[in-house]
Design a protein around this motif. Structure first.
Motif, PDB file in Angstrom:
ATOM      1  N   GLY A 113       0.816  -1.339   0.186  1.00  0.00           N
ATOM      2  CA  GLY A 113      -0.163  -0.005  -0.086  1.00  0.00           C
ATOM      3  C   GLY A 113       0.774   1.262   0.006  1.00  0.00           C
ATOM      4  N   THR A 114       2.223   1.206  -0.261  1.00  0.00           N
ATOM      5  CA  THR A 114       2.813   2.369  -0.329  1.00  0.00           C
ATOM      6  C   THR A 114       3.639   2.576  -1.615  1.00  0.00           C
ATOM      7  N   VAL A 115       4.092   3.704  -1.723  1.00  0.00           N
ATOM      8  CA  VAL A 115       4.713   4.334  -2.950  1.00  0.00           C
ATOM      9  C   VAL A 115       6.120   4.785  -2.171  1.00  0.00           C
ATOM     10  N   VAL A 116       7.193   4.049  -2.773  1.00  0.00           N
ATOM     11  CA  VAL A 116       8.803   4.442  -2.356  1.00  0.00           C
ATOM     12  C   VAL A 116       9.449   4.709  -3.752  1.00  0.00           C
ATOM     13  N   ARG A 129      22.972   1.944 -11.243  1.00  0.00           N
ATOM     14  CA  ARG A 129      21.560   1.824 -11.660  1.00  0.00           C
ATOM     15  C   ARG A 129      20.621   1.012 -10.750  1.00  0.00           C
ATOM     16  N   LEU A 130      19.260   1.307 -10.718  1.00  0.00           N
ATOM     17  CA  LEU A 130      18.534   0.285 -10.166  1.00  0.00           C
ATOM     18  C   LEU A 130      17.307  -0.173 -10.875  1.00  0.00           C
ATOM     19  N   GLY A 131      16.677  -0.924 -10.338  1.00  0.00           N
ATOM     20  CA  GLY A 131      15.206  -1.696 -11.082  1.00  0.00           C
ATOM     21  C   GLY A 131      14.690  -2.616 -10.401  1.00  0.00           C
ATOM     22  N   TRP A 132      13.543  -2.893 -10.285  1.00  0.00           N
ATOM     23  CA  TRP A 132      12.640  -4.046  -9.772  1.00  0.00           C
ATOM     24  C   TRP A 132      11.451  -3.929 -10.484  1.00  0.00           C
ATOM     25  N   GLY A 133      10.849  -5.232 -10.396  1.00  0.00           N
ATOM     26  CA  GLY A 133       9.608  -5.292 -11.165  1.00  0.00           C
ATOM     27  C   GLY A 133       9.586  -5.738 -12.446  1.00  0.00           C
ATOM     28  N   GLY A 134      10.694  -5.526 -13.222  1.00  0.00           N
ATOM     29  CA  GLY A 134      10.707  -6.111 -14.800  1.00  0.00           C
ATOM     30  C   GLY A 134      10.363  -5.163 -15.336  1.00  0.00           C
ATOM     31  N   THR A 135      10.054  -4.179 -15.053  1.00  0.00           N
ATOM     32  CA  THR A 135       9.397  -2.884 -16.025  1.00  0.00           C
ATOM     33  C   THR A 135      10.507  -1.724 -16.276  1.00  0.00           C
ATOM     34  N   GLY A 136      10.599  -1.348 -17.446  1.00  0.00           N
ATOM     35  CA  GLY A 136      11.561  -0.565 -17.869  1.00  0.00           C
ATOM     36  C   GLY A 136      13.116  -0.892 -18.046  1.00  0.00           C
ATOM     37  N   THR A 137      13.825   0.257 -18.131  1.00  0.00           N
ATOM     38  CA  THR A 137      15.245  -0.147 -18.048  1.00  0.00           C
ATOM     39  C   THR A 137      15.929   0.449 -16.889  1.00  0.00           C
ATOM     40  N   PRO A 138      17.380  -0.222 -16.524  1.00  0.00           N
ATOM     41  CA  PRO A 138      17.875   0.219 -15.262  1.00  0.00           C
ATOM     42  C   PRO A 138      17.848   1.758 -14.992  1.00  0.00           C
ATOM     43  N   ALA A 139      17.786   2.645 -14.058  1.00  0.00           N
ATOM     44  CA  ALA A 139      17.892   4.132 -13.800  1.00  0.00           C
ATOM     45  C   ALA A 139      18.497   4.277 -12.670  1.00  0.00           C
ATOM     46  N   SER A 140      18.850   5.488 -12.383  1.00  0.00           N
ATOM     47  CA  SER A 140      19.218   6.217 -11.430  1.00  0.00           C
ATOM     48  C   SER A 140      18.476   6.420 -10.442  1.00  0.00           C
ATOM     49  N   THR A 141      17.094   6.579 -10.711  1.00  0.00           N
ATOM     50  CA  THR A 141      15.843   6.755  -9.810  1.00  0.00           C
ATOM     51  C   THR A 141      14.798   5.790 -10.192  1.00  0.00           C
ATOM     52  N   VAL A 142      14.180   5.014  -9.286  1.00  0.00           N
ATOM     53  CA  VAL A 142      12.933   4.397  -9.631  1.00  0.00           C
ATOM     54  C   VAL A 142      11.933   4.502  -8.357  1.00  0.00           C
ATOM     55  N   THR A 143      10.805   4.589  -9.029  1.00  0.00           N
ATOM     56  CA  THR A 143       9.433   4.556  -8.242  1.00  0.00           C
ATOM     57  C   THR A 143       8.923   2.946  -7.937  1.00  0.00           C
ATOM     58  N   VAL A 144       8.824   2.570  -6.790  1.00  0.00           N
ATOM     59  CA  VAL A 144       7.951   1.094  -6.574  1.00  0.00           C
ATOM     60  C   VAL A 144       6.600   1.508  -6.104  1.00  0.00           C
ATOM     61  N   HIS A 145       5.651   1.095  -6.742  1.00  0.00           N
ATOM     62  CA  HIS A 145       4.426   1.114  -5.893  1.00  0.00           C
ATOM     63  C   HIS A 145       3.976  -0.198  -5.718  1.00  0.00           C
ATOM     64  N   ALA A 146       3.908  -0.286  -4.459  1.00  0.00           N
ATOM     65  CA  ALA A 146       3.477  -1.620  -3.651  1.00  0.00           C
ATOM     66  C   ALA A 146       1.988  -1.736  -3.326  1.00  0.00           C
ATOM     67  N   CYS A 147       1.131  -2.008  -4.581  1.00  0.00           N
ATOM     68  CA  CYS A 147      -0.279  -2.001  -4.155  1.00  0.00           C
ATOM     69  C   CYS A 147      -0.561  -3.248  -3.384  1.00  0.00           C
ATOM     70  N   ALA A 148      -1.557  -2.953  -2.440  1.00  0.00           N
ATOM     71  CA  ALA A 148      -2.005  -3.979  -1.599  1.00  0.00           C
ATOM     72  C   ALA A 148      -2.578  -5.125  -2.309  1.00  0.00           C
ATOM     73  N   PRO A 149      -2.296  -6.522  -2.010  1.00  0.00           N
ATOM     74  CA  PRO A 149      -2.759  -7.612  -2.547  1.00  0.00           C
ATOM     75  C   PRO A 149      -4.306  -7.454  -2.347  1.00  0.00           C
ATOM     76  N   GLU A 150      -4.980  -8.079  -3.275  1.00  0.00           N
ATOM     77  CA  GLU A 150      -6.371  -8.114  -3.481  1.00  0.00           C
ATOM     78  C   GLU A 150      -7.121  -8.783  -2.359  1.00  0.00           C
ATOM     79  N   SER A 151      -6.051 -10.050  -1.868  1.00  0.00           N
ATOM     80  CA  SER A 151      -6.608 -10.892  -0.757  1.00  0.00           C
ATOM     81  C   SER A 151      -6.847 -10.133   0.556  1.00  0.00           C
ATOM     82  N   GLY A 152      -6.094  -9.108   0.368  1.00  0.00           N
ATOM     83  CA  GLY A 152      -5.883  -8.342   1.879  1.00  0.00           C
ATOM     84  C   GLY A 152      -4.953  -8.717   2.809  1.00  0.00           C
ATOM     85  N   GLN A 153      -4.173  -9.918   2.423  1.00  0.00           N
ATOM     86  CA  GLN A 153      -3.477 -10.505   3.192  1.00  0.00           C
ATOM     87  C   GLN A 153      -1.839 -10.133   3.021  1.00  0.00           C
ATOM     88  N   GLY A 154      -1.060 -10.190   3.611  1.00  0.00           N
ATOM     89  CA  GLY A 154       0.400  -9.700   3.410  1.00  0.00           C
ATOM     90  C   GLY A 154       0.604  -8.358   3.709  1.00  0.00           C
TER      91      GLY A 154
END
Length: 198
Positions: A113-116, A129-154
């Motif tokens: 539920g957070t954006v970092v 460079r940094l990168g997570w989630g398999g999207t885009g190319t390695p970059a010096s700045t990335v945004t990770v949007h950790a959407c809450a799971p639909e199950s509400g668990q975790g």
């Protein structure tokens, strides 16, 4: 309940907690060209929501949900956890970008539920460079949007990716969440006490 069923449940729980260790351990033997292709959640995992929250950035593809950061991880601020491993193994990446010559694969853990925002520290823009989630190319700045799971668990989400560097180094990162900046260093290819500042 038979012993096979109990053993199966224990094995699944062990696999869940050990997943991120495996991602880090396999970095030394994963082909460089294959480093960003393992982002599909296993069929028996709870898949997170893939839709964006209202007005927010799109969800970053995650590979697992966790009740808490696993052992072997340390907190950076309130919303991010990174490996405690002194040295993350770095291999040739196959990238054309000179700042991304070597790649260290490791799992990022972010509170659901957070954006970092994660960025390399000033002076490192041409070295890492940094990168997570398999999207885009390695970059010096990335945004990770950790959407809450639909199950509400975790309460935490795990993302596959890592850090690219021009050469083995102790890389300083800045993590921004909820308006707060926190710093962390990661030993990419060598421990942090064996390197100098840029």
């Amino acid at each position: 309940m038979n012993s096979n069923s109990t053993g199966h449940r224990i094995g699944r729980a062990t696999a869940r907690w050990g997943f991120l260790y495996l991602a880090v351990a396999l970095s030394a033997c994963t082909p460089a060209g294959d480093s960003r292709q393992h982002t599909t959640p296993p069929a028996n995992r709870a898949a997170p929501s893939s839709s964006a929250s209202a007005g927010g950035p799109p969800c970053t593809p995650s590979v697992d949900t966790l009740p808490a950061p696993p052992a072997g991880y340390r907190s950076v601020g309130e919303d991010v956890a990174v490996p405690t491993t002194p040295v993350l193994s770095a291999e040739d990446s196959g990238e054309a970008d000179p700042a991304a010559r070597l790649f260290a694969k490791w799992g990022l853990v972010v509170r659901a539920g957070t954006v970092v925002d994660l960025r390399v520290a000033p002076g490192w823009q041409d070295k890492a460079r940094l990168g997570w989630g398999g999207t885009g190319t390695p970059a010096s700045t990335v945004t990770v949007h950790a959407c809450a799971p639909e199950s509400g668990q975790g309460q935490w989400m795990a993302f596959v990716g890592g850090t690219w560097v021009a050469q083995a180094a102790c890389v300083p990162l800045i993590v921004t969440s909820n308006g707060q900046n926190d710093s962390v260093t990661l030993g990419i290819g060598l421990p942090c006490d064996k390197t100098t500042e840029p």
